[in-house]
Design a protein around this motif. Structure first.
Motif, mmCIF file in Angstrom:
data_model
loop_
_atom_site.group_PDB
_atom_site.id
_atom_site.type_symbol
_atom_site.label_atom_id
_atom_site.label_comp_id
_atom_site.label_asym_id
_atom_site.label_seq_id
_atom_site.Cartn_x
_atom_site.Cartn_y
_atom_site.Cartn_z
ATOM 1 N N MET A 27 -2.307 1.480 -13.795
ATOM 2 C CA MET A 27 -1.943 2.830 -13.245
ATOM 3 C C MET A 27 -2.849 3.078 -12.004
ATOM 4 O O MET A 27 -4.017 3.082 -12.121
ATOM 5 C CB MET A 27 -2.202 4.182 -14.151
ATOM 6 N N ASP A 28 -2.005 2.854 -10.854
ATOM 7 C CA ASP A 28 -3.060 2.698 -9.761
ATOM 8 C C ASP A 28 -3.512 4.124 -9.415
ATOM 9 O O ASP A 28 -4.621 4.066 -8.655
ATOM 10 C CB ASP A 28 -1.932 2.204 -8.562
ATOM 11 N N VAL A 29 -3.145 5.148 -9.376
ATOM 12 C CA VAL A 29 -3.624 6.435 -9.008
ATOM 13 C C VAL A 29 -5.105 6.833 -9.870
ATOM 14 O O VAL A 29 -5.988 7.027 -9.386
ATOM 15 C CB VAL A 29 -2.513 7.498 -9.506
ATOM 16 N N ALA A 30 -4.777 6.207 -11.272
ATOM 17 C CA ALA A 30 -5.815 6.556 -11.976
ATOM 18 C C ALA A 30 -6.921 5.535 -11.896
ATOM 19 O O ALA A 30 -8.375 5.772 -11.772
ATOM 20 C CB ALA A 30 -5.790 6.281 -13.678
ATOM 21 N N LEU A 80 0.868 -1.294 0.142
ATOM 22 C CA LEU A 80 0.195 0.028 0.094
ATOM 23 C C LEU A 80 0.929 1.134 0.153
ATOM 24 O O LEU A 80 0.188 2.321 -0.201
ATOM 25 C CB LEU A 80 -0.859 0.079 1.146
ATOM 26 N N ARG A 81 2.245 0.937 0.398
ATOM 27 C CA ARG A 81 3.147 2.302 0.704
ATOM 28 C C ARG A 81 4.100 2.377 -0.586
ATOM 29 O O ARG A 81 4.609 3.142 -0.805
ATOM 30 C CB ARG A 81 3.482 2.468 1.880
ATOM 31 N N ILE A 82 4.468 0.857 -0.794
ATOM 32 C CA ILE A 82 5.884 0.870 -1.480
ATOM 33 C C ILE A 82 5.545 0.077 -2.774
ATOM 34 O O ILE A 82 4.485 -0.561 -2.762
ATOM 35 C CB ILE A 82 6.894 0.175 -0.586
ATOM 36 N N ARG A 83 6.382 0.098 -3.895
ATOM 37 C CA ARG A 83 6.186 -0.673 -4.863
ATOM 38 C C ARG A 83 7.386 -1.026 -5.652
ATOM 39 O O ARG A 83 8.460 -0.553 -5.315
ATOM 40 C CB ARG A 83 5.242 0.257 -5.948
ATOM 41 N N GLY A 84 7.249 -1.734 -6.680
ATOM 42 C CA GLY A 84 8.658 -2.004 -7.450
ATOM 43 C C GLY A 84 9.829 -2.785 -6.646
ATOM 44 O O GLY A 84 9.250 -3.991 -6.192
ATOM 45 N N ARG A 113 -10.783 0.569 -4.794
ATOM 46 C CA ARG A 113 -10.135 0.735 -3.773
ATOM 47 C C ARG A 113 -8.720 0.237 -3.494
ATOM 48 O O ARG A 113 -8.686 -1.291 -3.760
ATOM 49 C CB ARG A 113 -10.851 0.269 -2.512
ATOM 50 N N LEU A 114 -7.688 0.773 -3.746
ATOM 51 C CA LEU A 114 -6.450 0.062 -3.733
ATOM 52 C C LEU A 114 -6.124 -0.998 -2.712
ATOM 53 O O LEU A 114 -5.596 -2.141 -2.914
ATOM 54 C CB LEU A 114 -5.330 1.337 -3.742
ATOM 55 N N MET A 115 -6.356 -0.457 -1.664
ATOM 56 C CA MET A 115 -6.062 -1.405 -0.307
ATOM 57 C C MET A 115 -6.759 -2.921 -0.551
ATOM 58 O O MET A 115 -6.330 -3.961 -0.628
ATOM 59 C CB MET A 115 -6.689 -0.889 0.910
ATOM 60 N N ARG A 116 -8.231 -2.837 -0.701
ATOM 61 C CA ARG A 116 -8.863 -4.141 -0.773
ATOM 62 C C ARG A 116 -8.482 -4.870 -2.388
ATOM 63 O O ARG A 116 -8.321 -6.099 -2.105
ATOM 64 C CB ARG A 116 -10.429 -3.644 -1.114
ATOM 65 N N THR A 117 -8.203 -4.173 -3.093
ATOM 66 C CA THR A 117 -7.713 -4.686 -4.600
ATOM 67 C C THR A 117 -6.302 -5.439 -4.419
ATOM 68 O O THR A 117 -6.128 -6.392 -4.837
ATOM 69 C CB THR A 117 -7.662 -3.784 -5.633
ATOM 70 N N LYS A 118 -5.331 -4.731 -3.886
ATOM 71 C CA LYS A 118 -4.112 -5.110 -3.736
ATOM 72 C C LYS A 118 -4.296 -6.334 -2.733
ATOM 73 O O LYS A 118 -3.346 -7.395 -2.831
ATOM 74 C CB LYS A 118 -3.125 -4.221 -3.162
ATOM 75 N N LEU A 119 -4.897 -6.197 -1.508
ATOM 76 C CA LEU A 119 -4.732 -7.304 -0.464
ATOM 77 C C LEU A 119 -5.438 -8.447 -1.169
ATOM 78 O O LEU A 119 -5.175 -9.690 -0.980
ATOM 79 C CB LEU A 119 -5.408 -6.883 0.660
#
Length: 352
Positions: A214-217, A126-130, A224-230
């Motif tokens: 593109m997660d921001v878009a 949720l905070r870091i990537r790559g 919802r980024l949190m739910r989608t990534k988890l």
């Protein structure tokens, strides 16, 4: 391509202005599955079943789990073997601690245990990537193996750390022969691959691909980024956990931490790079390539009478060269090459 007809969304492939219905792929899939079920168990030797086909199916399932996370959700992970280890040891302990539990239920619970661990270690996404996320998942690998080595309860206080896996028994039938183990693994992998294929085509899969691109878009348009990534971490870890349980029960016959080392994580990563990132078919093609390549290189080394030092490092050199080749020449891997070849054969000999 997605297009609408008669009020329904249908899926098809578009190449050079021509639309190929997905029925052809489904027919090819049914033929392949029929051959795998009705032909291979009777014409293959026990060695081929135990040493080639069973690990190929298990690695395909693990690669599919990693492909869901990396290829479709865009979250780089280097801890696949750790999630496989969680699934294997959890399944072993469920069978050990709960008398009479069905082995299939133990596999599911092992996968769910791996999903919980995956969600816990997926929180940094949720905070870091790559590469930073890759380093975080790499920590999962070392932490899980450390826990399995130091916490005696997980290994039933085994002094050696190597535990014999329980027998796989379903409805009174024990899967002991290579043919029966192969059929069981094939059915489980086929069902889970079909579920993954349908999941990727659903709204869940589209949300993963939106976050990947593109997660921001994606967040702006309502995902919802949190739910989608988890959710991506949970589903991926579940698949890897079931693959780890099958790896211990159907292939190795033992449950040991050393079997799920960092090298296994990289091998599965190589599978999706060579097979094709973001492709269900690529997971199977990459697993087949990685499983069959050492056998081919071993035969080649003996046939050419290569020195032992060269033969021992030949596999690593070929793996490295192939990864560089596919990253430069064809980033979509063997799945894309297969699609191109199928198109050329369909149009041959009249390409116009």
């Amino acid at each position: 391509m997605f297009y609408r007809e008669a009020g329904q969304f249908k899926t098809s492939y578009e190449t050079d202005g021509q639309i190929l219905p997905i029925r052809q792929d489904r027919m090819a899939l049914m033929v392949t599955l029929g051959v795998a079920l009705l032909v291979l168990p009777f014409v293959s030797s026990p060695y081929v079943l135990s040493a080639i086909l069973i690990p190929f199916l298990i690695f395909s399932l693990a690669a599919l789990g990693l492909n869901i996370l990396t290829g479709y959700a865009g979250q780089l992970s280097l801890g696949t073997a750790a999630f496989m280890a969680v699934g294997a040891f959890a399944s072993y302990n469920f069978v050990l601690r709960i008398p009479g539990i069905p082995v299939l239920l133990a596999f599911v619970l092992g996968g769910l245990s791996a999903a919980l661990v995956g969600m816990a270690f997926g929180l940094p996404s949720l905070r870091i990537r790559g590469f930073y996320l890759a380093a975080a998942t790499l920590a999962t690998q070392f932490f899980v193996v450390w826990c399995l080595t130091k916490i005696g309860w997980l290994t039933n206080y085994s002094s050696s750390g190597v535990i014999t896996a329980q027998k796989m028994e379903i409805l009174g039938y024990t899967f002991e022969t290579p043919e029966s183990k192969y059929l069981l693994v094939l059915v489980i992998v086929a069902i889970m691959a079909l579920l993954a294929k349908n999941m990727i085509r659903s709204n869940v899969g589209r949300s993963w691909m939106a976050v990947r691109d593109m997660d921001v878009a994606a967040e702006v348009i309502g995902f919802r980024l949190m739910r989608t990534k988890l959710l991506a971490f949970a589903v991926s870890s579940f698949y890897c956990g079931v693959a780890g349980a099958l790896y211990a029960f159907a292939y190795l016959g033992t449950v040991e931490p050393e079997a799920y080392n960092l090298e296994l994580s990289f091998r599965i990563l190589f599978m999706i790079i060579i097979g094709g990132v973001g492709s269900v078919l690529g997971s199977f093609l990459g697993a087949a390539f990685i499983v069959l390549l050492p056998v081919f290189l071993n035969v080649l080394a003996h046939g050419l009478a290569l020195p032992t030092t060269v033969a021992s490092n030949l596999e690593l050199m070929v793996f490295g060269a192939l990864i560089i080749f596919f990253l430069i020449v064809e980033p979509h891997g063997l799945a894309r090459l297969w699609q191109i070849g199928k198109e050329k054969l369909r149009l041959w000999p009249f390409p116009h």
